[in-house]
Design a protein around this motif. Structure first.
Motif, PDB file in Angstrom:
ATOM      1  N   THR A  71      -5.104  -5.766 -11.210  1.00  0.00           N
ATOM      2  CA  THR A  71      -4.174  -5.392 -12.144  1.00  0.00           C
ATOM      3  C   THR A  71      -4.195  -3.830 -12.037  1.00  0.00           C
ATOM      4  N   PHE A  72      -2.977  -3.329 -11.733  1.00  0.00           N
ATOM      5  CA  PHE A  72      -2.738  -1.881 -11.683  1.00  0.00           C
ATOM      6  C   PHE A  72      -1.792  -1.491 -12.850  1.00  0.00           C
ATOM      7  N   GLN A  77       0.210  -6.832 -10.822  1.00  0.00           N
ATOM      8  CA  GLN A  77      -0.989  -7.270 -10.010  1.00  0.00           C
ATOM      9  C   GLN A  77      -0.643  -6.989  -8.418  1.00  0.00           C
ATOM     10  N   LEU A  80      -5.961  -5.329  -3.431  1.00  0.00           N
ATOM     11  CA  LEU A  80      -6.751  -4.275  -2.996  1.00  0.00           C
ATOM     12  C   LEU A  80      -7.667  -4.551  -1.605  1.00  0.00           C
ATOM     13  N   LEU A  97      -4.059  -0.429  -1.206  1.00  0.00           N
ATOM     14  CA  LEU A  97      -3.892  -1.089  -2.527  1.00  0.00           C
ATOM     15  C   LEU A  97      -2.052  -1.565  -2.096  1.00  0.00           C
ATOM     16  N   PHE A 139      -9.294   2.240 -12.643  1.00  0.00           N
ATOM     17  CA  PHE A 139      -8.182   2.031 -13.277  1.00  0.00           C
ATOM     18  C   PHE A 139      -8.316   2.260 -14.432  1.00  0.00           C
ATOM     19  N   PRO A 147       2.185   1.934 -14.982  1.00  0.00           N
ATOM     20  CA  PRO A 147       1.381   1.750 -13.957  1.00  0.00           C
ATOM     21  C   PRO A 147       0.162   2.570 -14.505  1.00  0.00           C
ATOM     22  N   LEU A 150      -5.136   6.117 -11.628  1.00  0.00           N
ATOM     23  CA  LEU A 150      -6.341   5.703 -10.479  1.00  0.00           C
ATOM     24  C   LEU A 150      -7.125   6.998 -10.356  1.00  0.00           C
ATOM     25  N   TYR A 185       1.118   5.560  -5.319  1.00  0.00           N
ATOM     26  CA  TYR A 185       0.233   6.659  -6.060  1.00  0.00           C
ATOM     27  C   TYR A 185       0.160   7.917  -4.998  1.00  0.00           C
TER      28      TYR A 185
END
Length: 196
Positions: A71-72, A77, A80, A97, A139, A147, A150, A185
């Motif tokens: 879950t990010f 979802q 990874l 990811l 996370f 979101p 990270l 990201y």
């Protein structure tokens, strides 16, 4: 099924079926095409929320690398992947990811995580050019409804002139902070400490 605010979801990954015993899937460097679909259940029926048949090419021997559901973000979802290779005493690893952002499947992050050349040497502790480092990914929810942030932390040893340099090997630690920008990201902040 994945629980979401609108009911159940289902995330499906696809990879090509091997053709034959001596086909392309028997090649170490042959990575399959990754496909992904996210389904949403509405009133008992399943509907496609997002679909990408050729999301990426990743893996070896015709198979996808090891992976897990993560879950990010709130109601977000993804998968990874942990990939890597080893040859002639050198190991390289990374993570990728993938997930749905703004209604589209994307590769959200692909980053190198671990390295070791210690297998090249009979006694790596006595070898001045032997080095290795490893990483951890965390996370963290920093903004409600957004979101997750990270953070990748790396530590170990590496040459003073870069990750694959030839200078003196020193200990180091590094922390990279990533946030979603334009659907992927990107690094927002980094802290690097080299121990002389």
């Amino acid at each position: 099924p994945i629980k979401s605010k609108n009911g159940n979801r289902m995330l499906i990954l696809t990879e090509p079926i091997p053709r034959e015993k001596d086909g392309w899937e028997n090649c170490h460097a042959c990575a399959p095409i990754l496909g992904a679909a996210m389904f949403q259940q509405i009133d008992g029926a399943w509907f496609i929320e997002a679909l990408k048949k050729d999301l990426d090419v990743i893996g070896a021997w015709g198979e996808l690398p090891s992976n897990k559901l993560v879950t990010f973000g709130p109601d977000m979802q993804g998968i990874l992947f942990n990939y890597g290779s080893t040859g002639q005493g050198v190991s390289n690893n990374g993570i990728e990811l993938v997930g749905v952002v703004d209604g589209k499947f994307r590769v959200l992050l692909d980053v190198h995580t671990d390295f070791s050349n210690e297998g090249m040497f009979a006694d790596p502790k006595a070898e001045p050019m032997a080095f290795s480092y490893s990483s951890k990914l965390n996370f963290a929810e920093t903004e409600a409804g957004k979101p997750f942030q990270l953070t990748l932390t790396r530590q170990g040893s590496r040459p003073i002139d870069g990750y694959h340099g030839e200078g003196e090997v020193l200990k180091f630690s590094e922390s990279l902070t990533y946030r979603i920008e334009n659907g992927v990201y990107v690094v927002q902040d980094s802290v690097y400490v080299l121990e002389e």
